[in-house]
Scaffold this active site. Structure first.
Site, PDB file in Angstrom:
ATOM      1  N   SER A 151       0.944  -1.184  -0.050  1.00  0.00           N
ATOM      2  CA  SER A 151       0.106  -0.129  -0.003  1.00  0.00           C
ATOM      3  C   SER A 151       0.901   1.143   0.004  1.00  0.00           C
ATOM      4  O   SER A 151       2.112   1.106   0.475  1.00  0.00           O
ATOM      5  CB  SER A 151      -0.936   0.093   1.460  1.00  0.00           C
ATOM      6  OG  SER A 151      -0.127   0.055   2.203  1.00  0.00           O
ATOM      7  N   ASP A 211      -0.653  -1.321  -4.296  1.00  0.00           N
ATOM      8  CA  ASP A 211      -2.059  -1.947  -3.802  1.00  0.00           C
ATOM      9  C   ASP A 211      -2.889  -0.420  -3.378  1.00  0.00           C
ATOM     10  O   ASP A 211      -2.275   0.571  -2.745  1.00  0.00           O
ATOM     11  CB  ASP A 211      -1.965  -2.525  -2.451  1.00  0.00           C
ATOM     12  CG  ASP A 211      -3.247  -3.218  -2.247  1.00  0.00           C
ATOM     13  OD1 ASP A 211      -4.387  -3.582  -3.242  1.00  0.00           O
ATOM     14  OD2 ASP A 211      -3.436  -3.615  -1.156  1.00  0.00           O
ATOM     15  N   HIS A 258     -12.263  -4.733   3.597  1.00  0.00           N
ATOM     16  CA  HIS A 258     -10.698  -4.831   4.234  1.00  0.00           C
ATOM     17  C   HIS A 258     -11.002  -5.018   5.696  1.00  0.00           C
ATOM     18  O   HIS A 258     -11.576  -4.161   6.341  1.00  0.00           O
ATOM     19  CB  HIS A 258     -10.051  -3.371   3.783  1.00  0.00           C
ATOM     20  CG  HIS A 258      -9.710  -3.494   2.367  1.00  0.00           C
ATOM     21  ND1 HIS A 258     -10.251  -2.315   1.606  1.00  0.00           N
ATOM     22  CD2 HIS A 258      -9.128  -4.016   1.361  1.00  0.00           C
ATOM     23  CE1 HIS A 258      -9.966  -2.668   0.395  1.00  0.00           C
ATOM     24  NE2 HIS A 258      -9.160  -3.498   0.295  1.00  0.00           N
ATOM     25  N   GLY A 259     -10.085  -5.761   6.243  1.00  0.00           N
ATOM     26  CA  GLY A 259      -9.940  -6.057   7.648  1.00  0.00           C
ATOM     27  C   GLY A 259     -11.183  -6.982   8.103  1.00  0.00           C
ATOM     28  O   GLY A 259     -11.449  -7.683   7.363  1.00  0.00           O
ATOM     29  N   GLY A 278      -9.870  -8.014   0.369  1.00  0.00           N
ATOM     30  CA  GLY A 278     -10.591  -8.143   1.703  1.00  0.00           C
ATOM     31  C   GLY A 278     -10.908  -9.528   2.070  1.00  0.00           C
ATOM     32  O   GLY A 278     -11.658 -10.168   2.692  1.00  0.00           O
ATOM     33  N   ASN A 318      -6.349 -11.090  -2.257  1.00  0.00           N
ATOM     34  CA  ASN A 318      -5.583 -10.245  -1.750  1.00  0.00           C
ATOM     35  C   ASN A 318      -5.852 -10.532  -0.199  1.00  0.00           C
ATOM     36  O   ASN A 318      -6.913 -10.624   0.374  1.00  0.00           O
ATOM     37  CB  ASN A 318      -6.030  -8.894  -1.709  1.00  0.00           C
ATOM     38  CG  ASN A 318      -5.553  -8.082  -2.992  1.00  0.00           C
ATOM     39  OD1 ASN A 318      -5.167  -9.127  -3.940  1.00  0.00           O
ATOM     40  ND2 ASN A 318      -5.950  -7.134  -3.377  1.00  0.00           N
TER      41      ASN A 318
HETATM   42  P1  13P Z   1      -7.466  -7.798   3.821  1.00  0.00           P
HETATM   43  O1  13P Z   1      -6.554  -6.860   5.059  1.00  0.00           O
HETATM   44  O2  13P Z   1      -8.872  -7.861   4.428  1.00  0.00           O
HETATM   45  O3  13P Z   1      -6.897  -9.064   4.014  1.00  0.00           O
HETATM   46  O4  13P Z   1      -7.506  -6.897   2.582  1.00  0.00           O
HETATM   47  C1  13P Z   1      -6.428  -7.217   1.899  1.00  0.00           C
HETATM   48  C2  13P Z   1      -6.649  -6.278   0.668  1.00  0.00           C
HETATM   49  O5  13P Z   1      -7.595  -6.335  -0.024  1.00  0.00           O
HETATM   50  C3  13P Z   1      -5.387  -5.539   0.196  1.00  0.00           C
HETATM   51  O6  13P Z   1      -5.830  -4.547  -1.126  1.00  0.00           O
END
Ligand code: 13P
Length: 264
Positions: free
Chosen positions: A44, A79, A165-166, A192, A213
């Protein structure tokens, strides 16, 4: 070998593991190499800043590939690049793939900037991922996805399907995935991927997802292991020992996620 995402996706489906520091990068590369799984290393913008900048990240990855004698194909991917400048900086530094995330923009702006990123990336044989709909927010219609993909010629597309995400609440729209899979020709990316069981991740792959991901599940496994270690070893001060205690947990998480691709 450092390659773009197309060269990896040509060989099969893949997990993108996000990296946050030198140790993670080393351990992910070692584990993927041991298991003969090609890998996409996602970074990121914040992680890039944390590590010092795009050149640090690119040179670190190149150095690890050489010094660890990594034999698998590896792609270094930005990312969620939020503007064209960060995409260009990463391309100039030697990244082999970038994501432009214009998901919060008007569709026309998202399309026109994605096209600009794609044009620049093509000069360097760098692949481009785009996003349509908002991960963790509004899901797109199929016609919107088609228009975005047709007009931008992205190499991969992240379609918002209801994952987050998360570890937030997910409401997955499986019929949208079926529709997208039928209508769209470019590889589909699932964002996510954490907090989802391996069985459900396998279902995503079987239904057409080409890249999954993962970030938060690695963060969680890593920090849990280190927290446990420090609770019982309060006299340890060598940072290599402290951080190193995350290695086993992180590698275990990596190999578990890779098993999702077995036979697929
Ligand atoms: P997570 O943090 O939910 O695994 O998602 C990662 C992601 O999609 C990075 O772009």
């Amino acid at each position: 070998m450092l390659v773009n995402a197309n060269e990896i996706l040509r060989d099969g489906k893949v997990i993108q593991f996000n990296i946050n520091n030198l140790e993670w990068t080393k351990w992910i590369l070692e584990e993927c190499n041991r298991l003969h799984n090609n890998v996409i290393l996602g970074v990121s913008s914040n992680a890039i800043k944390y590590m010092g900048g795009p050149n640090v990240v690119a040179l670190m990855v190149k150095g690890l590939l050489m010094d660890l004698d990594i034999r698998i194909k590896v792609c270094l991917h930005l990312d969620h690049g939020k503007d064209i400048n960060i995409c260009k900086e990463c391309i100039d530094a030697g990244f082999t793939s970038v994501m432009f995330d214009g998901s919060l923009m008007e569709l026309n702006d998202n399309i026109s900037i994605t096209k600009e990123v794609k044009e620049y990336a093509s000069l360097f044989n760098v692949t481009v991922e785009g996003e349509v709909g908002v991960i963790g927010g509004e899901l797109p219609s199929i016609s919107l996805v088609k228009r975005y993909v047709d007009e931008t010629s992205v190499d991969m597309v992240a379609v918002a399907l209801g994952t987050v995400h998360g570890y937030g609440h997910m409401d997955i729209d499986w019929s949208l995935l079926d529709e997208v899979q039928k209508e769209i020709d470019v590889p589909l990316v699932l964002h996510g991927g954490s907090g989802i069981s391996n069985d459900v991740l396998r279902l995503f792959v079987d239904k057409g997802i080409a890249k999954i991901n993962i970030n938060t599940d690695l963060q969680s496994a890593f920090s849990k292991a280190i927290r446990n270690f420090l609770e019982t070893n309060s006299d340890v001060y060598d940072p290599r020992k402290i951080i190193g205690f995350g290695e086993k947990a992180l590698k275990k998480e990596v190999s578990s996620k890779l098993s999702v691709l077995d036979g697929r």
